[in-house]
Design an enzyme around this catalytic site. Structure first.
Site, PDB file in Angstrom:
ATOM      1  N   VAL A   1       0.870  -1.188   0.000  1.00 42.27           N
ATOM      2  CA  VAL A   1       0.000   0.000   0.000  1.00 42.27           C
ATOM      3  C   VAL A   1       0.903   1.232   0.000  1.00 42.27           C
ATOM      4  O   VAL A   1       1.674   1.448   0.941  1.00 42.27           O
ATOM      5  CB  VAL A   1      -0.941   0.010   1.222  1.00 42.27           C
ATOM      6  CG1 VAL A   1      -1.740   1.316   1.265  1.00 42.27           C
ATOM      7  CG2 VAL A   1      -1.883  -1.186   1.166  1.00 42.27           C
ATOM      8  N   VAL A   2       0.854   1.998  -1.068  1.00 41.61           N
ATOM      9  CA  VAL A   2       1.699   3.189  -1.201  1.00 41.61           C
ATOM     10  C   VAL A   2       0.944   4.316  -1.892  1.00 41.61           C
ATOM     11  O   VAL A   2       0.063   4.080  -2.721  1.00 41.61           O
ATOM     12  CB  VAL A   2       2.992   2.919  -2.018  1.00 41.61           C
ATOM     13  CG1 VAL A   2       3.953   2.044  -1.251  1.00 41.61           C
ATOM     14  CG2 VAL A   2       2.677   2.325  -3.370  1.00 41.61           C
ATOM     15  N   VAL A   3       1.337   5.529  -1.530  1.00 50.21           N
ATOM     16  CA  VAL A   3       0.749   6.728  -2.143  1.00 50.21           C
ATOM     17  C   VAL A   3       1.904   7.678  -2.472  1.00 50.21           C
ATOM     18  O   VAL A   3       2.833   7.832  -1.666  1.00 50.21           O
ATOM     19  CB  VAL A   3      -0.245   7.399  -1.163  1.00 50.21           C
ATOM     20  CG1 VAL A   3      -0.769   8.718  -1.724  1.00 50.21           C
ATOM     21  CG2 VAL A   3      -1.403   6.454  -0.854  1.00 50.21           C
TER      22      VAL A   3
ATOM     23  N   GLY B   1      -6.329  11.062   2.155  1.00 52.57           N
ATOM     24  CA  GLY B   1      -7.344  10.005   2.135  1.00 52.57           C
ATOM     25  C   GLY B   1      -7.189   8.979   1.032  1.00 52.57           C
ATOM     26  O   GLY B   1      -8.018   8.076   0.918  1.00 52.57           O
TER      27      GLY B   1
ATOM     28  N   GLY C   1      -4.704   6.672   0.645  1.00 50.94           N
ATOM     29  CA  GLY C   1      -4.337   5.382   1.240  1.00 50.94           C
ATOM     30  C   GLY C   1      -5.556   4.694   1.838  1.00 50.94           C
ATOM     31  O   GLY C   1      -5.768   3.497   1.646  1.00 50.94           O
TER      32      GLY C   1
ATOM     33  N   PRO D   1       7.507   0.133   9.874  1.00 55.16           N
ATOM     34  CA  PRO D   1       7.659   0.682  11.221  1.00 55.16           C
ATOM     35  C   PRO D   1       7.366   2.185  11.236  1.00 55.16           C
ATOM     36  O   PRO D   1       7.906   2.937  10.418  1.00 55.16           O
ATOM     37  CB  PRO D   1       9.126   0.381  11.558  1.00 55.16           C
ATOM     38  CG  PRO D   1       9.424  -0.848  10.757  1.00 55.16           C
ATOM     39  CD  PRO D   1       8.665  -0.695   9.476  1.00 55.16           C
TER      40      PRO D   1
ATOM     41  N   TYR E   1      -2.903   2.080   9.883  1.00 52.25           N
ATOM     42  CA  TYR E   1      -3.729   0.872   9.843  1.00 52.25           C
ATOM     43  C   TYR E   1      -4.631   0.768  11.076  1.00 52.25           C
ATOM     44  O   TYR E   1      -5.740   0.248  10.976  1.00 52.25           O
ATOM     45  CB  TYR E   1      -2.845  -0.365   9.698  1.00 52.25           C
ATOM     46  CG  TYR E   1      -2.220  -0.441   8.332  1.00 52.25           C
ATOM     47  CD1 TYR E   1      -3.001  -0.707   7.216  1.00 52.25           C
ATOM     48  CD2 TYR E   1      -0.868  -0.204   8.149  1.00 52.25           C
ATOM     49  CE1 TYR E   1      -2.453  -0.747   5.946  1.00 52.25           C
ATOM     50  CE2 TYR E   1      -0.298  -0.242   6.883  1.00 52.25           C
ATOM     51  CZ  TYR E   1      -1.105  -0.521   5.780  1.00 52.25           C
ATOM     52  OH  TYR E   1      -0.559  -0.549   4.533  1.00 52.25           O
TER      53      TYR E   1
HETATM   54  C1  LIG Z   1       1.130   5.041   4.691  1.00 56.43           C
HETATM   55  C2  LIG Z   1       0.401   5.590   3.484  1.00 56.43           C
HETATM   56  C3  LIG Z   1       0.034   4.461   2.543  1.00 56.43           C
HETATM   57  C4  LIG Z   1      -0.852   6.314   3.961  1.00 56.43           C
HETATM   58  O1  LIG Z   1      -1.563   6.804   2.865  1.00 56.43           O
HETATM   59  P1  LIG Z   1      -2.184   8.280   2.909  1.00 56.43           P
HETATM   60  O2  LIG Z   1      -2.954   8.478   1.678  1.00 56.43           O
HETATM   61  O3  LIG Z   1      -1.097   9.240   3.220  1.00 56.43           O
HETATM   62  O4  LIG Z   1      -3.136   8.160   4.187  1.00 56.43           O
HETATM   63  P2  LIG Z   1      -4.615   8.777   4.351  1.00 56.43           P
HETATM   64  O5  LIG Z   1      -4.572  10.219   3.979  1.00 56.43           O
HETATM   65  O6  LIG Z   1      -5.597   7.915   3.650  1.00 56.43           O
HETATM   66  O7  LIG Z   1      -4.771   8.640   5.917  1.00 56.43           O
HETATM   67  C5  LIG Z   1      -5.800   7.922   6.570  1.00 56.43           C
HETATM   68  C6  LIG Z   1      -5.666   8.172   8.054  1.00 56.43           C
HETATM   69  O8  LIG Z   1      -4.408   7.648   8.526  1.00 56.43           O
HETATM   70  C7  LIG Z   1      -3.614   8.688   9.079  1.00 56.43           C
HETATM   71  N1  LIG Z   1      -2.236   8.499   8.662  1.00 56.43           N
HETATM   72  C8  LIG Z   1      -1.759   8.476   7.403  1.00 56.43           C
HETATM   73  N2  LIG Z   1      -0.439   8.274   7.384  1.00 56.43           N
HETATM   74  C9  LIG Z   1      -0.072   8.188   8.667  1.00 56.43           C
HETATM   75  C10 LIG Z   1       1.174   7.996   9.296  1.00 56.43           C
HETATM   76  N3  LIG Z   1       2.310   7.872   8.617  1.00 56.43           N
HETATM   77  N4  LIG Z   1       1.185   7.960  10.643  1.00 56.43           N
HETATM   78  C11 LIG Z   1       0.036   8.123  11.334  1.00 56.43           C
HETATM   79  N5  LIG Z   1      -1.160   8.304  10.799  1.00 56.43           N
HETATM   80  C12 LIG Z   1      -1.215   8.337   9.480  1.00 56.43           C
HETATM   81  C13 LIG Z   1      -4.155   9.968   8.519  1.00 56.43           C
HETATM   82  O9  LIG Z   1      -3.921  11.049   9.380  1.00 56.43           O
HETATM   83  C14 LIG Z   1      -5.641   9.660   8.394  1.00 56.43           C
HETATM   84  O10 LIG Z   1      -6.253   9.827   9.655  1.00 56.43           O
HETATM   85  P3  LIG Z   1      -7.729  10.468   9.804  1.00 56.43           P
HETATM   86  O11 LIG Z   1      -8.660   9.397   9.307  1.00 56.43           O
HETATM   87  O12 LIG Z   1      -7.838  10.722  11.253  1.00 56.43           O
HETATM   88  O13 LIG Z   1      -7.748  11.682   8.945  1.00 56.43           O
HETATM   89  C15 LIG Z   1       1.264   6.618   2.713  1.00 56.43           C
HETATM   90  O14 LIG Z   1       1.595   7.674   3.555  1.00 56.43           O
HETATM   91  C16 LIG Z   1       2.549   6.037   2.123  1.00 56.43           C
HETATM   92  O15 LIG Z   1       2.558   5.597   0.980  1.00 56.43           O
HETATM   93  N6  LIG Z   1       3.671   6.047   2.876  1.00 56.43           N
HETATM   94  C17 LIG Z   1       4.942   5.545   2.405  1.00 56.43           C
HETATM   95  C18 LIG Z   1       4.939   4.070   2.101  1.00 56.43           C
HETATM   96  C19 LIG Z   1       4.515   3.249   3.282  1.00 56.43           C
HETATM   97  O16 LIG Z   1       5.081   3.365   4.335  1.00 56.43           O
HETATM   98  N7  LIG Z   1       3.477   2.425   3.083  1.00 56.43           N
HETATM   99  C20 LIG Z   1       2.913   1.658   4.149  1.00 56.43           C
HETATM  100  C21 LIG Z   1       3.079   0.247   3.912  1.00 56.43           C
HETATM  101  S1  LIG Z   1       2.780  -0.571   5.436  1.00 56.43           S
END
Ligand SMILES: CC(C)(COP(=O)(O)OP(=O)(O)OC[C@H]1O[C@@H](n2cnc3c(N)ncnc32)[C@H](O)[C@@H]1OP(=O)(O)O)[C@@H](O)C(=O)NCCC(=O)NCCS
Length: 142
Positions: free
Chosen positions: A71-73, A81, A83, A105, A111
């Site tokens: 899962v990546v954005v 929103g 992710g 981590p 999640y």
């Molecule tokens: C982790 C990731 C997939 C999240 O996607 P995103 O589009 O940024 O997340 P969203 O905007 O949909 O966030 C949904 C909720 O999670 C929270 N959230 C998102 N990233 C977060 C983080 N790094 N730490 C804590 N909370 C986080 C948001 O604040 C939001 O909370 P809300 O519902 O209270 O508003 C994205 O940041 C990413 O690609 N990161 C780098 C790659 C990675 O680490 N992937 C995870 C694989 S496990």
């Protein structure tokens, strides 16, 4: 407005590898990435117009168990929103109630907000890179 699709044909796998690299979640060979997604039970791709901005996939046995991966954005689209949209779409398509994943981590709370809870007894054999203490995935041996 971001649209998600489960349609895998027509995906530009070099662009997908680039989303993963920039996220950042590491480097992937586009051909292997395509095979991994095609061999999964469900894949979700998020687009802004024609630009791939996020993705994710899940494996599943169709009856009992599933596992979410990759899962990546894109950084410019994080925190909006996307992710959540990708994970919701994956969950919608999984016909099972046991769904596991491992969070990068520091990303556990993303999640947790989507209803996942930390597991007490998760055990894993991981690749050498992910087994390094500094990768942060494994408890110390004991
Ligand atoms: C982790 C990731 C997939 C999240 O996607 P995103 O589009 O940024 O997340 P969203 O905007 O949909 O966030 C949904 C909720 O999670 C929270 N959230 C998102 N990233 C977060 C983080 N790094 N730490 C804590 N909370 C986080 C948001 O604040 C939001 O909370 P809300 O519902 O209270 O508003 C994205 O940041 C990413 O690609 N990161 C780098 C790659 C990675 O680490 N992937 C995870 C694989 S496990």
């Amino acid at each position: 407005v971001i649209r998600t699709t489960r349609e895998i044909d027509g995906i530009d796998w070099a662009a997908a590898a680039e989303v993963i690299r920039l996220a950042p979640l590491g480097t992937r060979d586009p051909a292997r990435l395509e095979r991994a997604f095609r061999n999964s039970y469900v894949s979700v791709f998020a687009f802004d117009e024609d630009t791939l901005v996020g993705l994710g996939r899940a494996t599943c046995d169709g009856e009992f168990q599933a596992c979410i991966y990759d899962v990546v954005v894109l950084p410019a689209y994080q925190g909006q929103g996307v992710g959540r949209q990708v994970v919701h779409e994956l969950l919608k398509c999984l016909p099972v109630k046991n769904i596991i994943l491992y969070a990068v981590p520091g990303k556990e709370s993303f999640y947790a907000k989507l209803g996942f809870r930390a597991m007490r007894t998760a055990m894993a054999q991981l690749s050498p890179g992910m087994s390094l203490p500094e990768a942060g995935y494994l408890e110390a041996p004991g």
